[in-house]
Write an enzyme that holds these catalytic residues in place. Sequence first.
Site, PDB file in Angstrom:
ATOM      1  N   SER A 121       0.845  -1.183   0.000  1.00 28.50           N
ATOM      2  CA  SER A 121       0.000   0.000   0.000  1.00 28.50           C
ATOM      3  C   SER A 121       0.885   1.239   0.000  1.00 28.50           C
ATOM      4  O   SER A 121       1.955   1.247   0.592  1.00 28.50           O
ATOM      5  CB  SER A 121      -0.914   0.021   1.230  1.00 28.50           C
ATOM      6  N   LYS A 173      -3.867  -7.349   2.789  1.00 29.25           N
ATOM      7  CA  LYS A 173      -4.049  -6.238   1.852  1.00 29.25           C
ATOM      8  C   LYS A 173      -5.476  -6.203   1.317  1.00 29.25           C
ATOM      9  O   LYS A 173      -6.048  -5.125   1.092  1.00 29.25           O
ATOM     10  CB  LYS A 173      -3.053  -6.368   0.697  1.00 29.25           C
ATOM     11  N   HIS A 176      -7.477  -4.653   4.013  1.00 29.28           N
ATOM     12  CA  HIS A 176      -7.072  -3.242   4.032  1.00 29.28           C
ATOM     13  C   HIS A 176      -7.845  -2.450   2.976  1.00 29.28           C
ATOM     14  O   HIS A 176      -8.375  -1.373   3.243  1.00 29.28           O
ATOM     15  CB  HIS A 176      -5.563  -3.166   3.785  1.00 29.28           C
ATOM     16  N   ASN A 177      -7.910  -2.986   1.763  1.00 32.37           N
ATOM     17  CA  ASN A 177      -8.592  -2.265   0.696  1.00 32.37           C
ATOM     18  C   ASN A 177     -10.102  -2.247   0.898  1.00 32.37           C
ATOM     19  O   ASN A 177     -10.770  -1.287   0.517  1.00 32.37           O
ATOM     20  CB  ASN A 177      -8.245  -2.886  -0.657  1.00 32.37           C
ATOM     21  N   GLU A 180     -10.668   0.520   3.181  1.00 31.23           N
ATOM     22  CA  GLU A 180     -10.491   1.749   2.403  1.00 31.23           C
ATOM     23  C   GLU A 180     -11.770   2.114   1.652  1.00 31.23           C
ATOM     24  O   GLU A 180     -12.155   3.289   1.597  1.00 31.23           O
ATOM     25  CB  GLU A 180      -9.336   1.538   1.438  1.00 31.23           C
TER      26      GLU A 180
END
Length: 301
Positions: A121, A173, A176-177, A180
């Site tokens: 990221s 990840k 995480h996204n 987001e």
Amino acid sequence: MQLGMIGLGRMGANMARRLRRGGHAVVGFDPTPPARAALEDETVATVDSLQALVGALQPPRALWMMVPAGAPVDDTIAALRPLLAPGDVLVDGGNSWYRDSQRRHTALAEAGIAYLDVGTSGGVWGLAEGYSLMVGGDAEPAARLAPVFATLAPAADRGWAHVGPSGAGHFAKMVHNGIEYGMMQAYAEGFAILERRSDLVPDIAGLAELWRHGSVVRSWLLDLTAEALRDNPGLEGIAAWVPDSGEGRWTVAEAIELDVPAPVITQALLERLRSRQDNAYADRLLAAMRAAFGGHGIKRT
């Protein structure tokens, strides 16, 4: 440390630059000559084939892929596999699905080749600010590449970690996204409400700047939002069409499979899908239904 970088798009090229500036010997490969030429101007060595890339590295080799998820990763591995030897390390720093990473790890392990999935990221700001790196895979190759991770991260002692076994980096990840997506949607909705009451808050860009300091909603994402609003308060020239690159879908699918409620992330994904519908059929049908059961008026095109 010597490293081969595969894929010199914007993010891969910036990672190569940061590594080179950090004192690492980087050799880059990209099938596109202009991408290679752009790095050569900055003293990063490039080659024109995977064979040349592998040949330019001293064993045990370390190669980092920054290529699109899916078939391009498998195709690159298939081309590299005959060129690699036991003890080599192959890193996937793209946004691959974590189960694909686990599959690739198992297949390469049979040949003695280590495979690390590194959720990355930082986007276009990583060159200057450093990248957040979520490393998945076996402990020994992860430790071997620690100097590379420390150079790419914001600092040697933060911004990167070996988060777990094979698949863990890309799983982290993915989530995480997904987070987001939810954060972006919340900011977008909040500022949309503010925009409707410009009589009360006429300077939305100024309010975003105010929130950056001391507010509980401050974040790097808000920093970027404030900058975007300052440069283009009316968002002129920007179409109301929001793409998604897949991680949000994978996060929602995983949540469903695990029986974990994730309504915010799910709705944020659905809003992106909705943004791409021009003259949506579902909305027209809703208007027809309201007219049918309640005699409500229909706005004609």
